[in-house]
Design a protein around this motif. Structure first.
Motif, short mmCIF file in Angstrom:
data_model
loop_
_atom_site.label_atom_id
_atom_site.label_comp_id
_atom_site.label_asym_id
_atom_site.label_seq_id
_atom_site.Cartn_x
_atom_site.Cartn_y
_atom_site.Cartn_z
N ALA A 220 18.57 41.76 85.32
CA ALA A 220 19.15 42.48 83.99
C ALA A 220 20.53 43.63 84.44
CB ALA A 220 17.81 43.83 83.33
N GLY A 221 21.14 43.99 85.65
CA GLY A 221 22.38 44.61 85.95
C GLY A 221 23.71 43.47 85.85
N ILE A 222 23.13 42.70 86.11
CA ILE A 222 24.80 41.37 86.20
C ILE A 222 24.98 41.40 84.83
CG2 ILE A 222 25.55 39.72 87.51
CD1 ILE A 222 23.14 39.16 89.09
N GLY A 223 26.61 41.67 84.90
CA GLY A 223 27.27 41.16 83.66
C GLY A 223 26.63 41.68 82.23
N ALA A 225 25.14 43.77 79.41
CA ALA A 225 24.09 44.24 79.08
C ALA A 225 22.75 43.55 77.72
CB ALA A 225 23.60 45.61 78.34
N LYS A 226 23.21 43.17 77.07
CA LYS A 226 22.39 42.38 75.61
C LYS A 226 22.26 40.62 75.93
CE LYS A 226 23.07 45.08 72.26
NZ LYS A 226 23.56 45.49 70.99
N TYR A 227 23.42 39.87 77.51
CA TYR A 227 22.50 39.27 77.82
C TYR A 227 23.75 38.66 79.19
CZ TYR A 227 24.40 33.37 77.30
OH TYR A 227 23.89 32.59 77.29
N PRO A 228 22.60 39.39 80.05
CA PRO A 228 23.22 39.79 82.15
C PRO A 228 22.13 37.77 82.53
CG PRO A 228 20.19 40.75 80.72
CD PRO A 228 20.95 39.97 79.86
N GLY A 229 23.52 38.47 83.80
CA GLY A 229 23.38 37.69 84.45
C GLY A 229 24.71 37.23 84.15
N THR A 230 24.83 35.99 85.44
CA THR A 230 25.74 35.00 85.27
C THR A 230 26.03 33.66 84.87
OG1 THR A 230 24.93 33.23 87.32
CG2 THR A 230 25.96 35.19 88.15
N LYS A 231 27.17 33.21 84.59
CA LYS A 231 27.51 31.75 83.43
C LYS A 231 28.55 30.70 84.08
CE LYS A 231 26.23 29.30 79.76
NZ LYS A 231 26.67 28.96 80.66
N VAL A 232 27.35 29.59 84.14
CA VAL A 232 28.39 28.38 85.14
C VAL A 232 29.28 28.60 83.71
CG1 VAL A 232 28.20 26.39 86.30
CG2 VAL A 232 26.82 27.74 86.36
N PRO A 248 29.52 36.54 86.11
CA PRO A 248 28.84 37.70 85.71
C PRO A 248 29.10 37.52 84.19
CG PRO A 248 30.47 38.69 86.74
CD PRO A 248 30.36 37.49 87.56
N THR A 249 28.50 37.62 83.12
CA THR A 249 28.83 37.76 82.15
C THR A 249 29.71 38.42 81.65
OG1 THR A 249 27.01 39.01 81.05
CG2 THR A 249 26.58 36.10 81.76
N ASP A 250 30.33 39.71 81.91
CA ASP A 250 31.11 40.37 81.46
C ASP A 250 32.73 39.86 81.89
OD1 ASP A 250 30.28 40.91 84.00
OD2 ASP A 250 30.68 43.68 83.45
N TYR A 251 32.56 39.28 82.22
CA TYR A 251 33.73 38.70 82.57
C TYR A 251 34.62 37.29 81.38
CZ TYR A 251 37.04 36.70 87.03
OH TYR A 251 37.55 36.80 87.95
N ILE A 292 33.04 37.21 78.40
CA ILE A 292 32.14 36.00 77.42
C ILE A 292 31.59 35.52 77.25
CG2 ILE A 292 33.68 34.54 78.85
CD1 ILE A 292 31.27 34.20 80.34
N ASP A 293 30.57 37.15 77.21
CA ASP A 293 29.45 37.22 76.37
C ASP A 293 28.92 36.55 75.35
OD1 ASP A 293 28.29 39.68 75.19
OD2 ASP A 293 29.97 39.71 76.92
N PHE A 294 27.69 36.64 75.05
CA PHE A 294 27.47 35.96 73.13
C PHE A 294 28.04 36.33 72.56
CE2 PHE A 294 24.33 34.51 69.55
CZ PHE A 294 24.43 33.47 70.26
#
Ligand SMILES: Cc1cc2nc3c(=O)[nH]c(=O)nc-3n(C[C@H](O)[C@H](O)[C@H](O)COP(=O)(O)O)c2cc1C
Ligand code: SF4
Length: 406
Positions: A220-223, A225-232, A248-251, A292-294
């Protein structure tokens, strides 16, 4: 921020995805061990707490989806959506080629959460080599004892884009023509052979071992807050490094294209980026700082979708590209519902007319009406999303259309 953050692809090219022992040596199957030691409901809560949301396009909370599955006296199924038919998208293939065991472990973790020991991987028909990797990987995981009593079978699609839609996929596994079902009931309640079924994307499943091993808070701490984690992500088009990245999803998009991607090819200017595959919106240069997060992508009228990032330079003809996309949708429409069956060919017809310089303002007006009808009335996401490239380019690249009107 210019670095990748690799979680799913950390050991890419260092371990053999076909060999369970390779994966076990780098900490694999510890997450499943933990999941099996937990109470089923506590396991679902842990996944909910991690904030993991679907990586297949719709961004639904994974733990929440699992919590809808009724545990009654009947079989339940875990289905992995590896149809990956979206042009420009190959992130699930990369995950399978580099870290297939994480997918298998993730499916077994889901099995523990919904008390199921049957899993299916529905694989895109154009990926025969990956199917071999998956089959060997499953055999190795079974032989090592890592999967316990959880069984996984692989089913091949036949190349229909619509079979990525979860209910069409289920129809296809059952041996029927791949057409979407009416919803509700949702697959969680009545899916494969009318039994409760969880359908998740490859990447969604592959995140689970890391969530269980490192804890929900860590994920939950990566990227974002509302769409955490990494994304390929898979980067294609007019860009120097057209390859895949895990971030990370806040990239943000600008860093994806200019820092990781090395910028636009030949030093040209960027005209547009299409994110999320063929049904994604066209994004103009002024929106490139969007993460890039949702939710951030939704806020600018775009969607992260499958994670494909298609770069177009200043020389590209937007109307011509959208015309090709409209042909794709006409071809892939399954024909089950009227708004999409009729709407996609009519969109293609009008787009061809505009592209040939034979259309007037009335055609644009008709295109906009058609788009509204399809978005509101088509049965599945294919017909609902088919007009998005048209809408977004009419909004951001209206000049290119007006240049072609007579
Ligand atoms: C036309 C269409 C094609 C789709 N293709 C895929 C696909 O290739 N892979 C995928 O995971 N989801 C695809 N989806 C979304 C699935 O219906 C479903 O939402 C997803 O598999 C759920 O998994 P997730 O929650 O882990 O994202 C598609 C949806 C539509 C409408
Ligand atoms: S929207 Fe298109 S693809 Fe979906 S059910 Fe209707 S005709 Fe088939």
């Amino acid at each position: 921020m210019a670095e990748e953050q690799r979680v799913l692809l950390k050991y890419a090219d260092q371990i053999d995805p076909k060999i369970a022992e390779d994966y076990i040596k780098v900490g694999g199957y510890k997450g499943l061990e933990k999941a099996r030691s937990m109470d089923r409901k506590a396991l679902i809560e842990e996944v909910k707490k991690s904030g993991l949301r679907g990586r297949g396009g719709a961004g639904f909370n994974a733990g929440m989806k699992w919590s809808f599955v009724p545990i009654l006296d009947e079989d339940r199924y875990v289905v992995c959506n590896f149809d990956e038919g979206e042009p420009g998208t190959y992130k699930d293939r990369i995950i399978c080629e580099k870290n297939a065991q994480a997918l298998l472990e993730g499916m077994a973790i889901c099995g523990a959460a919904i008390a199921s020991n049957h899993g299916y991987i529905y694989c895109r028909g154009e990926y025969p080599f990956v199917v071999e990797t998956l089959k060997e990987g499953i055999q190795s995981a079974k032989a090592s004892g890592a999967l316990g009593d959880f069984n996984i079978e692989v089913r091949m699609g036949a190349g229909a884009y619509v079979c990525g839609e979860e209910t069409a996929l289920i129809e296809s596994i059952e041996g029927h023509r791949g057409e979407p079902r009416f919803k509700p009931p949702f697959p969680g309640v009545a899916g494969l052979w009318a039994h409760p079924t969880v359908v998740n994307n490859v990447e969604t499943f592959a995140c689970l071992p890391y969530i269980l091993t490192n804890g929900a808070e860590w994920f939950a701490g990566i990227g974002a807050a509302k769409y955490p984690g990494t994304k390929v992500l898979t980067l294609t088009g007019d860009v120097v490094n057209a390859t895949y990245f895990e971030v990370p999803t806040d990239y943000n998009l600008r860093d994806v294209i200019y820092k990781l991607g090395g910028g636009v090819k030949g030093g040209k200017k960027l005209k547009a980026v299409q994110v999320g595959g063929t049904s994604g919106a066209f994004i103009p240069e002024q929106n490139l700082d969007t993460p890039i997060d949702f939710d951030s992508m939704s806020a600018i009228g775009a969607s992260l979708g499958s994670g494909a990032v298609f770069v177009m330079d200043e020389t590209r003809d937007i109307v011509d590209i959208v015309t090709r996309i409209s042909k794709f949708f006409e071809h892939e429409s399954c024909g089950k519902c009227n708004p999409c069956r009729e709407g996609t060919w009519r969109c293609r017809e009008i787009m061809e007319k505009i592209n040939a310089g034979k259309a007037g303002q009335k055609d644009i007006d008709n295109l906009m009406i058609l788009s509204r009808v399809m978005k509101n009335a088509a049965l599945c996401g294919l017909g609902q999303a088919a007009p998005i490239p048209i809408d977004s380019t009419l909004q951001h690249f209206a000049y290119e259309y007006s240049c072609k009107l007579n």
